[in-house]
Design a protein around this motif. Structure first.
Motif, PDB file in Angstrom:
ATOM      1  N   GLY A  49      54.580  40.454  35.714  1.00  0.00           N
ATOM      2  CA  GLY A  49      55.329  39.915  34.851  1.00  0.00           C
ATOM      3  C   GLY A  49      56.287  40.094  33.928  1.00  0.00           C
ATOM      4  O   GLY A  49      57.251  40.853  33.793  1.00  0.00           O
ATOM      5  N   ASN A  50      54.525  41.379  33.309  1.00  0.00           N
ATOM      6  CA  ASN A  50      55.037  42.120  31.993  1.00  0.00           C
ATOM      7  C   ASN A  50      53.976  42.758  31.750  1.00  0.00           C
ATOM      8  O   ASN A  50      53.009  43.115  32.749  1.00  0.00           O
ATOM      9  CB  ASN A  50      55.038  40.921  30.849  1.00  0.00           C
ATOM     10  CG  ASN A  50      53.869  40.121  31.109  1.00  0.00           C
ATOM     11  OD1 ASN A  50      52.676  40.589  30.485  1.00  0.00           O
ATOM     12  ND2 ASN A  50      54.149  39.045  30.845  1.00  0.00           N
ATOM     13  N   TYR A  51      54.490  43.108  30.996  1.00  0.00           N
ATOM     14  CA  TYR A  51      52.999  45.259  30.144  1.00  0.00           C
ATOM     15  C   TYR A  51      51.517  44.482  30.339  1.00  0.00           C
ATOM     16  O   TYR A  51      50.304  44.416  31.053  1.00  0.00           O
ATOM     17  CB  TYR A  51      53.682  45.053  29.343  1.00  0.00           C
ATOM     18  CG  TYR A  51      53.179  46.655  28.987  1.00  0.00           C
ATOM     19  CD1 TYR A  51      52.308  47.703  29.525  1.00  0.00           C
ATOM     20  CD2 TYR A  51      51.933  46.612  27.585  1.00  0.00           C
ATOM     21  CE1 TYR A  51      51.823  48.278  29.379  1.00  0.00           C
ATOM     22  CE2 TYR A  51      50.995  47.715  27.527  1.00  0.00           C
ATOM     23  CZ  TYR A  51      51.405  49.260  28.300  1.00  0.00           C
ATOM     24  OH  TYR A  51      50.564  49.843  28.077  1.00  0.00           O
ATOM     25  N   TYR A  52      51.494  43.390  29.865  1.00  0.00           N
ATOM     26  CA  TYR A  52      50.246  42.138  29.402  1.00  0.00           C
ATOM     27  C   TYR A  52      49.326  41.844  30.449  1.00  0.00           C
ATOM     28  O   TYR A  52      48.263  42.441  30.846  1.00  0.00           O
ATOM     29  CB  TYR A  52      49.953  41.401  28.660  1.00  0.00           C
ATOM     30  CG  TYR A  52      49.471  40.817  28.225  1.00  0.00           C
ATOM     31  CD1 TYR A  52      48.193  40.456  27.443  1.00  0.00           C
ATOM     32  CD2 TYR A  52      48.510  39.587  29.198  1.00  0.00           C
ATOM     33  CE1 TYR A  52      46.694  39.726  27.399  1.00  0.00           C
ATOM     34  CE2 TYR A  52      47.644  38.551  29.207  1.00  0.00           C
ATOM     35  CZ  TYR A  52      47.142  38.766  28.361  1.00  0.00           C
ATOM     36  OH  TYR A  52      45.122  38.437  28.037  1.00  0.00           O
ATOM     37  N   GLN A  53      50.259  41.432  31.390  1.00  0.00           N
ATOM     38  CA  GLN A  53      49.681  41.036  32.835  1.00  0.00           C
ATOM     39  C   GLN A  53      49.156  42.443  33.753  1.00  0.00           C
ATOM     40  O   GLN A  53      48.047  42.456  34.186  1.00  0.00           O
ATOM     41  CB  GLN A  53      50.138  40.595  34.020  1.00  0.00           C
ATOM     42  CG  GLN A  53      50.611  38.620  33.477  1.00  0.00           C
ATOM     43  CD  GLN A  53      51.352  38.485  34.195  1.00  0.00           C
ATOM     44  OE1 GLN A  53      53.172  39.077  34.316  1.00  0.00           O
ATOM     45  NE2 GLN A  53      51.947  37.155  34.004  1.00  0.00           N
ATOM     46  N   THR A  54      50.152  43.859  34.197  1.00  0.00           N
ATOM     47  CA  THR A  54      49.776  44.560  34.598  1.00  0.00           C
ATOM     48  C   THR A  54      47.751  45.077  33.469  1.00  0.00           C
ATOM     49  O   THR A  54      47.474  45.824  34.676  1.00  0.00           O
ATOM     50  CB  THR A  54      50.604  46.086  34.071  1.00  0.00           C
ATOM     51  OG1 THR A  54      52.255  45.247  34.741  1.00  0.00           O
ATOM     52  CG2 THR A  54      50.224  47.206  34.501  1.00  0.00           C
ATOM     53  N   LEU A  55      48.362  45.663  32.257  1.00  0.00           N
ATOM     54  CA  LEU A  55      46.485  45.564  31.571  1.00  0.00           C
ATOM     55  C   LEU A  55      46.113  44.624  31.700  1.00  0.00           C
ATOM     56  O   LEU A  55      44.930  45.156  31.752  1.00  0.00           O
ATOM     57  CB  LEU A  55      46.613  45.653  30.247  1.00  0.00           C
ATOM     58  CG  LEU A  55      47.643  46.611  30.026  1.00  0.00           C
ATOM     59  CD1 LEU A  55      47.904  47.070  27.977  1.00  0.00           C
ATOM     60  CD2 LEU A  55      47.896  48.354  30.079  1.00  0.00           C
ATOM     61  N   VAL A  58      44.822  46.221  35.271  1.00  0.00           N
ATOM     62  CA  VAL A  58      43.756  47.293  34.655  1.00  0.00           C
ATOM     63  C   VAL A  58      42.420  47.050  34.490  1.00  0.00           C
ATOM     64  O   VAL A  58      41.321  47.785  34.950  1.00  0.00           O
ATOM     65  CB  VAL A  58      44.989  47.909  34.394  1.00  0.00           C
ATOM     66  CG1 VAL A  58      43.368  49.640  34.012  1.00  0.00           C
ATOM     67  CG2 VAL A  58      45.659  48.396  34.878  1.00  0.00           C
ATOM     68  N   ASN A  59      42.106  45.736  33.596  1.00  0.00           N
ATOM     69  CA  ASN A  59      40.415  46.130  32.801  1.00  0.00           C
ATOM     70  C   ASN A  59      40.401  45.487  33.672  1.00  0.00           C
ATOM     71  O   ASN A  59      38.888  45.518  34.164  1.00  0.00           O
ATOM     72  CB  ASN A  59      40.788  45.197  31.717  1.00  0.00           C
ATOM     73  CG  ASN A  59      41.784  46.037  30.763  1.00  0.00           C
ATOM     74  OD1 ASN A  59      41.372  46.925  30.363  1.00  0.00           O
ATOM     75  ND2 ASN A  59      42.441  45.422  29.460  1.00  0.00           N
ATOM     76  N   ALA A  60      40.692  44.273  34.677  1.00  0.00           N
ATOM     77  CA  ALA A  60      39.415  43.694  35.712  1.00  0.00           C
ATOM     78  C   ALA A  60      39.271  44.180  36.879  1.00  0.00           C
ATOM     79  O   ALA A  60      38.257  44.871  37.639  1.00  0.00           O
ATOM     80  CB  ALA A  60      40.135  42.629  36.372  1.00  0.00           C
ATOM     81  N   LEU A  61      40.360  45.366  37.388  1.00  0.00           N
ATOM     82  CA  LEU A  61      39.861  46.395  38.544  1.00  0.00           C
ATOM     83  C   LEU A  61      38.903  47.590  37.696  1.00  0.00           C
ATOM     84  O   LEU A  61      37.795  47.589  38.192  1.00  0.00           O
ATOM     85  CB  LEU A  61      40.977  46.629  38.438  1.00  0.00           C
ATOM     86  CG  LEU A  61      41.221  47.805  39.736  1.00  0.00           C
ATOM     87  CD1 LEU A  61      40.284  47.513  41.427  1.00  0.00           C
ATOM     88  CD2 LEU A  61      42.164  48.921  40.068  1.00  0.00           C
ATOM     89  N   GLN A 110      43.535  37.261  42.737  1.00  0.00           N
ATOM     90  CA  GLN A 110      42.447  35.582  42.237  1.00  0.00           C
ATOM     91  C   GLN A 110      43.327  35.412  40.635  1.00  0.00           C
ATOM     92  O   GLN A 110      43.146  34.491  40.111  1.00  0.00           O
ATOM     93  CB  GLN A 110      41.337  36.068  41.951  1.00  0.00           C
ATOM     94  CG  GLN A 110      40.164  36.048  43.017  1.00  0.00           C
ATOM     95  CD  GLN A 110      39.026  36.926  42.200  1.00  0.00           C
ATOM     96  OE1 GLN A 110      38.844  37.414  41.595  1.00  0.00           O
ATOM     97  NE2 GLN A 110      38.122  37.236  42.966  1.00  0.00           N
ATOM     98  N   GLY A 111      44.352  36.556  40.221  1.00  0.00           N
ATOM     99  CA  GLY A 111      44.828  36.281  39.197  1.00  0.00           C
ATOM    100  C   GLY A 111      44.694  36.723  38.376  1.00  0.00           C
ATOM    101  O   GLY A 111      45.047  36.089  37.241  1.00  0.00           O
ATOM    102  N   ALA A 112      44.025  37.105  37.499  1.00  0.00           N
ATOM    103  CA  ALA A 112      43.224  38.283  37.127  1.00  0.00           C
ATOM    104  C   ALA A 112      43.703  38.305  35.974  1.00  0.00           C
ATOM    105  O   ALA A 112      44.056  38.154  34.716  1.00  0.00           O
ATOM    106  CB  ALA A 112      42.358  39.180  36.928  1.00  0.00           C
ATOM    107  N   ALA A 113      45.427  39.349  36.741  1.00  0.00           N
ATOM    108  CA  ALA A 113      46.596  39.177  35.259  1.00  0.00           C
ATOM    109  C   ALA A 113      47.714  38.996  35.253  1.00  0.00           C
ATOM    110  O   ALA A 113      48.653  39.154  34.820  1.00  0.00           O
ATOM    111  CB  ALA A 113      46.607  40.913  36.412  1.00  0.00           C
TER     112      ALA A 113
END
Length: 114
Positions: A49-55, A58-61, A110-113
């Motif tokens: 939905g947005n940049y924060y969710q994308t990052l 990325v961090n969780a991955l 899992q929706g981590a992002a």
């Protein structure tokens, strides 16, 4: 073999003798929705939905794949992240790439992002 088998597995040290040809890759690709073989890697783009969710994804991955010691190429954009796996030491695609692809799908699910 199931996607759950891949998710439960862990990466192994693999050399050139473990590289998968197109026929050997096909069953793995059939298990993992949205992944494709292109330009020497298996690839998928995840949307957010947005940049924060994308990052956050990325961090969780990054945390998950670092534990597997198998790191993808990432293209991070505002609301999407393209993930590409290959096994450099084998000169192509190995089971490790599919193990980590399954783990990437699980992180996303899992929706981590999100």
């Amino acid at each position: 073999m199931t996607s759950q088998d891949l998710l439960n597995d862990h990466c192994q040290e693999l050399g050139p003798g473990h590289r998968l040809d197109d026929a050997a890759m096909a069953p793995y690709l059939a298990l993992l929705e949205g992944w494709r073989f292109e330009n020497g890697s298996i690839r998928k783009t995840f949307t957010f939905g947005n940049y924060y969710q994308t990052l956050a994804f990325v961090n969780a991955l990054a945390w998950v794949v670092h534990r597997e010691d198998h790191h993808p190429d990432l293209l991070v954009q505002y609301n999407r992240c393209s993930v590409a796996f290959n096994t450099h030491s084998a000169g192509g695609i190995t089971r490790n790439d599919f193990v980590c692809a399954a783990k990437a799908d699980a992180v996303y699910a899992q929706g981590a992002a999100r």
